[in-house]
Design a protein around this motif. Structure first.
Motif, PDB file in Angstrom:
ATOM      1  N   ASP A   1       0.733  -1.167  -0.026  1.00 44.20           N
ATOM      2  CA  ASP A   1       0.055  -0.054  -0.122  1.00 44.20           C
ATOM      3  C   ASP A   1       0.769   1.158   0.069  1.00 44.20           C
ATOM      4  O   ASP A   1       0.414   2.464  -0.239  1.00 44.20           O
ATOM      5  CB  ASP A   1      -0.845   0.062   1.131  1.00 44.20           C
ATOM      6  CG  ASP A   1      -1.986  -1.087   1.130  1.00 44.20           C
ATOM      7  OD1 ASP A   1      -2.588  -1.578   0.265  1.00 44.20           O
ATOM      8  OD2 ASP A   1      -2.395  -1.442   2.458  1.00 44.20           O
ATOM      9  N   THR A   2       2.401   1.260   0.122  1.00 47.97           N
ATOM     10  CA  THR A   2       2.929   2.218   0.215  1.00 47.97           C
ATOM     11  C   THR A   2       2.743   3.302  -1.069  1.00 47.97           C
ATOM     12  O   THR A   2       2.716   2.696  -1.968  1.00 47.97           O
ATOM     13  CB  THR A   2       4.375   1.901   0.368  1.00 47.97           C
ATOM     14  OG1 THR A   2       4.527   1.065   1.545  1.00 47.97           O
ATOM     15  CG2 THR A   2       5.265   3.103   0.882  1.00 47.97           C
TER      16      THR A   2
ATOM     17  N   MET B   1       3.469   1.466   8.837  1.00 50.48           N
ATOM     18  CA  MET B   1       4.747   1.812   8.198  1.00 50.48           C
ATOM     19  C   MET B   1       4.557   1.860   6.632  1.00 50.48           C
ATOM     20  O   MET B   1       5.429   1.029   6.005  1.00 50.48           O
ATOM     21  CB  MET B   1       5.949   0.829   8.623  1.00 50.48           C
ATOM     22  CG  MET B   1       6.033   0.859  10.137  1.00 50.48           C
ATOM     23  SD  MET B   1       7.196  -0.063  10.899  1.00 50.48           S
ATOM     24  CE  MET B   1       8.713   0.387  10.135  1.00 50.48           C
ATOM     25  N   GLY B   2       3.616   2.328   6.070  1.00 49.58           N
ATOM     26  CA  GLY B   2       3.395   2.437   4.753  1.00 49.58           C
ATOM     27  C   GLY B   2       1.946   1.596   4.383  1.00 49.58           C
ATOM     28  O   GLY B   2       1.371   1.713   3.320  1.00 49.58           O
ATOM     29  N   GLU B   3       1.434   0.801   5.454  1.00 47.22           N
ATOM     30  CA  GLU B   3       0.305   0.040   4.979  1.00 47.22           C
ATOM     31  C   GLU B   3      -0.924   1.163   4.943  1.00 47.22           C
ATOM     32  O   GLU B   3      -0.942   2.226   5.701  1.00 47.22           O
ATOM     33  CB  GLU B   3      -0.126  -0.871   6.345  1.00 47.22           C
ATOM     34  CG  GLU B   3       0.845  -1.903   6.352  1.00 47.22           C
ATOM     35  CD  GLU B   3       2.038  -1.689   7.120  1.00 47.22           C
ATOM     36  OE1 GLU B   3       2.970  -2.668   7.413  1.00 47.22           O
ATOM     37  OE2 GLU B   3       2.252  -0.430   7.673  1.00 47.22           O
ATOM     38  N   TYR B   4      -1.820   0.867   4.107  1.00 48.25           N
ATOM     39  CA  TYR B   4      -2.809   1.816   4.100  1.00 48.25           C
ATOM     40  C   TYR B   4      -2.509   3.203   3.262  1.00 48.25           C
ATOM     41  O   TYR B   4      -3.285   4.093   3.437  1.00 48.25           O
ATOM     42  CB  TYR B   4      -3.905   2.052   5.333  1.00 48.25           C
ATOM     43  CG  TYR B   4      -4.128   0.759   6.152  1.00 48.25           C
ATOM     44  CD1 TYR B   4      -5.444   0.073   5.512  1.00 48.25           C
ATOM     45  CD2 TYR B   4      -3.533   0.423   6.998  1.00 48.25           C
ATOM     46  CE1 TYR B   4      -5.851  -1.163   6.274  1.00 48.25           C
ATOM     47  CE2 TYR B   4      -3.837  -0.904   7.592  1.00 48.25           C
ATOM     48  CZ  TYR B   4      -4.892  -1.554   7.252  1.00 48.25           C
ATOM     49  OH  TYR B   4      -5.133  -2.634   7.959  1.00 48.25           O
ATOM     50  N   GLY B   5      -1.318   3.166   2.748  1.00 51.97           N
ATOM     51  CA  GLY B   5      -1.026   4.501   2.160  1.00 51.97           C
ATOM     52  C   GLY B   5      -0.439   5.567   3.047  1.00 51.97           C
ATOM     53  O   GLY B   5      -0.472   6.815   2.844  1.00 51.97           O
ATOM     54  N   MET B   6      -0.161   5.214   4.514  1.00 50.23           N
ATOM     55  CA  MET B   6       0.070   6.133   5.491  1.00 50.23           C
ATOM     56  C   MET B   6       1.023   5.499   6.637  1.00 50.23           C
ATOM     57  O   MET B   6       1.493   4.405   6.376  1.00 50.23           O
ATOM     58  CB  MET B   6      -1.449   6.323   6.302  1.00 50.23           C
ATOM     59  CG  MET B   6      -1.924   5.519   7.045  1.00 50.23           C
ATOM     60  SD  MET B   6      -3.552   5.991   7.817  1.00 50.23           S
ATOM     61  CE  MET B   6      -4.678   5.710   6.214  1.00 50.23           C
ATOM     62  N   GLY B   7       1.441   6.375   7.538  1.00 56.45           N
ATOM     63  CA  GLY B   7       2.074   6.021   8.437  1.00 56.45           C
ATOM     64  C   GLY B   7       1.689   6.505   9.877  1.00 56.45           C
ATOM     65  O   GLY B   7       0.820   7.150   9.972  1.00 56.45           O
ATOM     66  N   GLY B   8       2.151   5.842  10.831  1.00 54.69           N
ATOM     67  CA  GLY B   8       1.907   6.331  12.341  1.00 54.69           C
ATOM     68  C   GLY B   8       0.958   5.468  13.123  1.00 54.69           C
ATOM     69  O   GLY B   8       0.735   4.213  12.750  1.00 54.69           O
TER      70      GLY B   8
END
Length: 395
Positions: free
Chosen positions: A121-122, A200-207
């Protein structure tokens, strides 16, 4: 608040306020100066020194409770492994560009020769999972976790993440060896956990601060040296919570938990005893920085339900009383068919019954927790911090 006064609350204290750095002796701030006298340079190994110092000074005739809060693999640590270049907080260069990490068995070349792939997803559209109106990535999340929105820096983050976890594992192994050397290994119960997971990149996001499993689930490892050999190494599938840790520690210490304390002792599970256990767990995240919404949900063995409300900064009790309010956004996942939580089933009429059931359970749990808080405040004298409520910028 404990801030600035933690050392007054414990018999032994070796720590800091705020976020420290991976190499704290290279920085001069309240969060780093407590470690300037350490022999080691890396904060993880400095924590190892602190554990040794505690065991050296603890009274031999008394039981002890040692709590160690490691900083890694938090982003404040992985980003500061190498800071001597522009945009260091984005991890645009390999950490072993820092001469102080050269030759380290953990932080130099470890894992750098592996073909570490970043999540699929990244760098894809995060709004296909959570709409922009609910959580705008450009209002803090993309800036704080910028390294997870680029393929190259996301890979560097993964390398540093694995490196720092391996260093952590080594220091914990050192603690186990130290306990054995002191003859304490057969009389010490060890609990390992964390505060949250991480995207860490999953779902196109971080945090962090979402109720998706990758951001919510934590490791839960308990070692009791009295456990029979045939019961060791078991992986249990009961639903447990970080709220269970405090009651578990008190149970092992032979101390009755206060009636208001939430959670359940994990000791019966560790000891393999027959015990009634929860079938579901109420989840909530009221962290509203970086445009995060208020979130509540319900996790069962198979299903996950999440409801979201527009978040409020510096919120009051009334802001998190959702009774009678319809959610702004909902998610429903079948964790057996979709463990990655990619397919939101809220609009699927096939699952209307389980959706209605989890909605009702979540609402009831939310009302109950607010009532428990109100009852506690009536029964106990407490001084509240004063802060006015303010809407999130742009909302």
């Amino acid at each position: 608040t404990f801030k600035g006064r933690a050392q007054d609350k414990f018999d032994f204290w070796y720590g800091h306020d705020g976020w420290t750095k991976f190499l704290p002796k290279d920085h001069d701030s309240p969060s780093t100066t407590p470690y300037h006298g350490a022999m080691e340079n890396v904060v993880t190994f400095i924590m190892g020194e602190g554990m040794t110092k505690f065991l050296d000074t603890a009274p031999k005739e008394k039981p002890f409770c040692l709590s160690v809060s490691f900083n890694v693999p938090h982003g404040s640590q992985t980003t500061t492994m190498f800071t001597d270049y522009p945009r260091w907080h984005e991890m645009t260069r390999p950490a072993n560009g820092n001469p102080k990490l050269k030759g380290s068995p953990f932080y130099d070349t470890l894992y750098r020769d592996l073909d570490i792939s970043v999540p699929g997803d990244t760098c894809t559209d995060p709004y296909r999972f959570i709409p922009k109106v609910m959580m705008d990535q450009g209002k803090g999340r993309r800036q704080t976790y910028s390294y997870n929105y680029d393929l190259a820096t996301c890979r560097e983050h993964h390398v540093r993440y694995y490196q720092t976890i391996t260093g952590l594992d080594h220091v914990i192994g050192g603690l186990l060896a130290d306990l054995k050397r002191r003859g304490l290994d057969q009389n010490t119960v060890i609990l390992f956990g964390s505060d949250h997971g991480l995207l860490m990149g999953e779902y196109g996001m971080g945090g962090k601060a979402l109720l998706l499993d990758l951001a919510t689930k934590i490791p839960c490892i308990i070692h009791d040296p009295r456990t029979p050999q045939e019961q060791r190494g078991r992986q249990l599938d009961q639903i447990v919570s970080s709220l269970d840790y405090a009651r578990t520690i008190l149970d092992y210490a032979g101390i009755e938990a206060p009636a208001e304390m939430e959670g359940h002792s994990l000791r019966p599970l560790v000891e393999g005893k027959e015990t009634s256990w929860r079938d579901d767990l109420f989840l909530e995240s009221l962290f509203t920085l970086r445009d995060n919404p208020f979130q509540e949900g319900m996790r069962t063995g198979r299903w996950k339900y999440i409801r979201m409300y527009d978040g409020v900064m510096s919120f009051k009790e009334t802001d998190v009383d959702f009774q009678g309010r319809g959610p702004d956004f909902e998610m429903l996942f079948d964790l057996e068919a979709d463990p990655a939580e990619h397919h939101n089933l809220v609009a699927d009429p096939t699952h209307a019954a389980i959706l209605a059931e989890l909605r009702e359970k979540t609402a009831a749990s939310s009302i109950a927790i607010n009532q428990r808080r109100a009852d506690y405040m009536k029964a106990h004298s407490m001084q509240l911090r004063t802060a006015g409520a303010a809407k999130k910028p742009g909302k």
